[in-house]
Design a protein around this motif. Structure first.
Motif, PDB file in Angstrom:
ATOM      1  N   LEU A 115       0.882  -1.175   0.000  1.00 56.76           N
ATOM      2  CA  LEU A 115       0.000   0.000   0.000  1.00 56.76           C
ATOM      3  C   LEU A 115       0.912   1.216   0.000  1.00 56.76           C
ATOM      4  O   LEU A 115       1.686   1.436   0.935  1.00 56.76           O
ATOM      5  N   LYS A 116       0.852   2.025  -1.043  1.00 60.23           N
ATOM      6  CA  LYS A 116       1.814   3.099  -1.234  1.00 60.23           C
ATOM      7  C   LYS A 116       1.407   4.374  -0.492  1.00 60.23           C
ATOM      8  O   LYS A 116       0.210   4.624  -0.267  1.00 60.23           O
ATOM      9  N   PRO A 117       2.373   5.203  -0.124  1.00 63.15           N
ATOM     10  CA  PRO A 117       2.069   6.460   0.578  1.00 63.15           C
ATOM     11  C   PRO A 117       1.173   7.403  -0.222  1.00 63.15           C
ATOM     12  O   PRO A 117       0.490   8.247   0.362  1.00 63.15           O
ATOM     13  N   ASN A 118       1.156   7.257  -1.545  1.00 62.88           N
ATOM     14  CA  ASN A 118       0.331   8.150  -2.360  1.00 62.88           C
ATOM     15  C   ASN A 118      -1.111   7.658  -2.536  1.00 62.88           C
ATOM     16  O   ASN A 118      -1.872   8.215  -3.316  1.00 62.88           O
ATOM     17  N   GLY A 119      -1.473   6.584  -1.809  1.00 65.28           N
ATOM     18  CA  GLY A 119      -2.843   6.072  -1.891  1.00 65.28           C
ATOM     19  C   GLY A 119      -3.076   5.132  -3.057  1.00 65.28           C
ATOM     20  O   GLY A 119      -4.231   4.844  -3.403  1.00 65.28           O
ATOM     21  N   ARG A 120      -1.994   4.644  -3.647  1.00 71.85           N
ATOM     22  CA  ARG A 120      -2.120   3.688  -4.746  1.00 71.85           C
ATOM     23  C   ARG A 120      -1.486   2.355  -4.348  1.00 71.85           C
ATOM     24  O   ARG A 120      -0.901   2.217  -3.275  1.00 71.85           O
TER      25      ARG A 120
END
Length: 406
Positions: A90-95
């Motif tokens: 789960l990426k910090p940019n919400g992707r």
């Protein structure tokens, strides 16, 4: 070939049933590890045809069409599983960062619409390159490399950070299925992801329907086998009956530059990366195709393996062969034609109704009596120039200035 099945007329193929089955299978996501729904659908299809079956612990289906003799039995196998992907982070940019399930290029994931299967529901999204908008990145959009580390999934949620993804129920290890995007043209072309191998499953079920509808006589038992892990290599390593002596795998065949396969014919594969297929079973299929006027090609695939390889590597002493429908752009935006699917289905029916390669194969071990023969002494080529007598090689001195031949 002295084979009663090689000169009997084949019945008509119910192509409407094949196409309906294919579209329904394509509508059911089944990346490796998420195949239960496809298994249940296929089991229902077999039940409607009155064909008994068993299901293994994980979901491979082993059905039975009774023949005049139980041995040497044969299996015809296709796989229900497809390619897919899984959430890696789960990426910090919400992707979402993702990894593939099976072997395929991220090049063909870019732009794909998809469904993420969470522990509690489903979330829709799109697979995109890290740099997507030309208005934001200019020429960098065209310069970025191709690879799974170069794409991410944009979910259709108000998610701008990792916490938003967690709150929505997304987790590492969630399965991802890309939309198949099926399209059937009036001229017979069929476009979709995952024709590999749902088109072959549809062909196998249609062949089974022909056997049932026309009450065809089978010389020996036939076991339609539907596997669920072919795309990761294990495939038909399990679920085979001990009495099975022959196994024919049905799969996509590669129509591409340098290959002999056509989208308008069935393909009989002579060898793939696991090695040559059984000489006698393969040539039997070639003879059946000729006898019944079935459009077919012979081909060799260098970067390819099938359920047959998995079965042999698991220790099964069986004859194996591979036949398929000609398809373009395998493991990408695949395309085939009605001609290839009809040809494959007819070849399967011809095989099911034909005699086994060798009745001797009903035993796993035996004497030379009844054993097959590939090259008869009378068929061996005779050199046009007789070889020198042995003593010439051993005793005659070489002419001066010439190395002695040994």
């Amino acid at each position: 070939m002295n084979d009663p099945g090689s000169h009997l007329a084949l019945p008509a193929i119910d192509y409407a049933y094949l196409e309906e089955t294919l579209l329904q299978l394509l509508a059911i996501p089944s990346p490796v590890g998420l195949t239960d729904a496809a298994v249940r659908y296929t089991a229902g299809r077999l039940e409607a045809l009155g064909i008994p079956y068993e299901i293994t612990r994980r979901g491979a289906i082993r059905a039975t069409l009774r023949g005049q003799a139980s041995q040497p039995a044969r299996a015809v196998v296709a796989h229900l599983d497809t390619l897919g992907a899984m959430v890696r982070a789960l990426k910090p940019n919400g992707r979402l960062e993702i990894v593939p399930i099976g072997h395929w290029s991220a090049r063909f994931a870019e732009g794909g619409r998809l469904t993420v299967f969470t522990d509690h529901g489903q979330v829709r999204g799109t697979c995109l390159p890290l740099k997507t908008s030309g208005h934001a990145f200019g020429d960098e959009v065209d310069a970025q490399p191709v690879g799974w580390e170069q794409v991410e999934v944009r979910v259709d949620l108000p998610a701008t950070c990792r916490g938003d993804l967690l709150a929505a129920g997304l987790e590492v290890g969630d399965w991802i299925a890309f939309d198949p995007q099926p399209e059937i043209q009036p001229g017979g072309y069929i476009n979709a992801r995952y024709l590999d191998d749902k088109a072959a499953v549809a062909a196998l079920l249609t062949a089974c329907k022909a056997v049932r509808d026309h009450r065809l006589v089978l010389p020996v038992d036939v076991h339609p086998l539907l596997t669920i892990t072919e795309e990761i290599g294990s495939g038909a390593s399990a679920a085979l009956h001990g009495e099975i002596a022959e196994m024919v795998s049905l799969d996509i065949s590669i129509a591409a530059e340098g290959q002999n396969t056509s989208e308008h014919a069935a393909t009989i594969c002579m060898q793939d990366m696991s090695g040559p297929f059984d000489y006698h079973l393969t040539h039997k299929l070639i003879a059946l195709a000729h006898a019944h006027g079935i459009p077919h090609r012979r081909d060799i695939f260098r970067y390819y393996r099938s359920d047959s390889a998995a079965a042999v590597e698991a220790g099964n002493d069986i004859r194996t062969a591979l036949i398929g429908f000609g398809g373009d752009a395998s493991h990408a935006q695949e395309r085939t034609h009605r001609d290839a699917l009809e040809a494959l289905t007819r070849l399967v029916v011809a095989y099911m109704t034909s005699e086994p390669v060798a009745r001797r194969d009903c035993r796993s071990m035996g004497s030379l009596d009844g054993f097959t023969e590939q090259l008869c002494p009378g068929d061996m080529a005779v050199p046009s120039t007789p070889l020198p007598a042995p003593e010439t090689f051993l005793g005659d001195p070489a002419p001066e200035g010439e190395a002695q031949k040994r």
